[in-house]
Design an enzyme around this catalytic site. Sequence first.
Site, PDB file in Angstrom:
ATOM      1  N   HIS A  12      -3.285   8.600   2.014  1.00  0.00           N
ATOM      2  CA  HIS A  12      -3.704   7.912   0.787  1.00  0.00           C
ATOM      3  C   HIS A  12      -4.412   6.620   1.190  1.00  0.00           C
ATOM      4  O   HIS A  12      -3.933   5.921   2.061  1.00  0.00           O
ATOM      5  CB  HIS A  12      -2.495   7.616  -0.104  1.00  0.00           C
ATOM      6  N   HIS A  59       3.625   0.061  -2.175  1.00  0.00           N
ATOM      7  CA  HIS A  59       3.029  -1.001  -1.354  1.00  0.00           C
ATOM      8  C   HIS A  59       3.219  -2.382  -1.960  1.00  0.00           C
ATOM      9  O   HIS A  59       2.443  -3.301  -1.680  1.00  0.00           O
ATOM     10  CB  HIS A  59       1.535  -0.742  -1.175  1.00  0.00           C
ATOM     11  N   HIS A 194      -2.906   4.402  11.350  1.00  0.00           N
ATOM     12  CA  HIS A 194      -3.745   3.280  10.897  1.00  0.00           C
ATOM     13  C   HIS A 194      -2.994   1.964  11.008  1.00  0.00           C
ATOM     14  O   HIS A 194      -1.774   1.926  10.907  1.00  0.00           O
ATOM     15  CB  HIS A 194      -4.310   3.477   9.491  1.00  0.00           C
ATOM     16  N   GLU A 241       3.770   5.243   7.881  1.00  0.00           N
ATOM     17  CA  GLU A 241       3.839   6.018   6.629  1.00  0.00           C
ATOM     18  C   GLU A 241       4.001   7.517   6.880  1.00  0.00           C
ATOM     19  O   GLU A 241       4.340   8.269   5.955  1.00  0.00           O
ATOM     20  CB  GLU A 241       2.567   5.799   5.797  1.00  0.00           C
TER      21      GLU A 241
HETATM   22  C1  DHB Z   1      -5.658   1.575   3.614  1.00  0.00           C
HETATM   23  C2  DHB Z   1      -4.706   2.546   3.965  1.00  0.00           C
HETATM   24  C3  DHB Z   1      -3.463   2.587   3.321  1.00  0.00           C
HETATM   25  O1  DHB Z   1      -2.470   3.470   3.622  1.00  0.00           O
HETATM   26  C4  DHB Z   1      -3.183   1.702   2.296  1.00  0.00           C
HETATM   27  O2  DHB Z   1      -2.010   1.828   1.653  1.00  0.00           O
HETATM   28  C5  DHB Z   1      -4.111   0.720   1.948  1.00  0.00           C
HETATM   29  C6  DHB Z   1      -5.352   0.656   2.606  1.00  0.00           C
HETATM   30  C7  DHB Z   1      -7.000   1.526   4.267  1.00  0.00           C
HETATM   31  O3  DHB Z   1      -7.239   2.218   5.285  1.00  0.00           O
HETATM   32  O4  DHB Z   1      -7.877   0.818   3.759  1.00  0.00           O
HETATM   33 FE    FE Z   2      -0.595   3.088   2.492  1.00  0.00          FE
END
Ligand code: DHB
Ligand code: FE
Length: 283
Positions: A12, A59, A194, A241
Amino acid sequence: MAKIVGGIVTSHVPAIGRAIAGGLQEDAYWKPFFDGFPPVQKWLNEVKPDVAVVIYNDHGLNFFLDKMPTFSVGAAESYSNADEGWGIPTLPAFPGNLDLSWHLIESLVDKEFDITTCQEMLVDHAFTLPMKLLWPNAGEAWPVRTVPVCINTVQHPLPSAKRCFKLGQAIGEAVRSWDDDARVVIIGTGGLSHQLDGERAGFINKDFDLKFMDSLVTDPAWATQYSVEDLVDFTGTQGIELLMWIAARAAMGGVEQVKKLHSNYHIPISNTAAGLMLFENVE
Ligand code: DHB
Ligand code: FE
């Protein structure tokens, strides 16, 4: 008794909301990501689940640092989406299923999971955007009722992968023991690798992501050998996550109960390695 018909795990990213709102699905940047979804949408149209248990990480919209439950389950008539500050359009409210919510809550507490019960619950991009990706034509009326399950990945200490796997198994057992003829799909959203902040911002680990995706087919408990710190090391601060994927996959059942039908992996979308997998439960 209710039946788990399959499960879907996906990343997401808030920017997906902007891409959908702007109709950018065919744009060169977005196409390899959006192209992953039609086979999953087709499967959902054919299988037509009644209820979705959506395992995701809030979040800071519904829970903030002052009160941070490790595990929480929604028990509301419906779940509204609110502005989180990303500037993406909000989506229509999602209908709940109180009967499954309370059955799940009772079963989980009985199995010694001390969860937080939420009779009011706002859902953020981690819940709403995967729903929109899976049912792009839903309009105002979502075709499934939903039960949100949240796992804390915002404020340490986080639950271990092993604990999330057990939570998923308990969710699966609870759904299968629900006295209803509903067809249930399990959805897990988050990951893959990420990191949004700090010195490693932009960090992605394709090797680990692909190994992890493969493990969900061949050995779903594989990642439970690792600590949260190891997983952050391998996948980034927000890569953790992937705990949602571990719980969702465990809910679907063992290797013999589940068949992988489809997967997609594309890097990056915004800062995130975007993964998608569709599993079907076999009799
Ligand atoms: C991004 C990824 C995420 O899982 C999130 O919750 C907010 C931003 C991103 O890669 O921009
Ligand atoms: Fe996220």
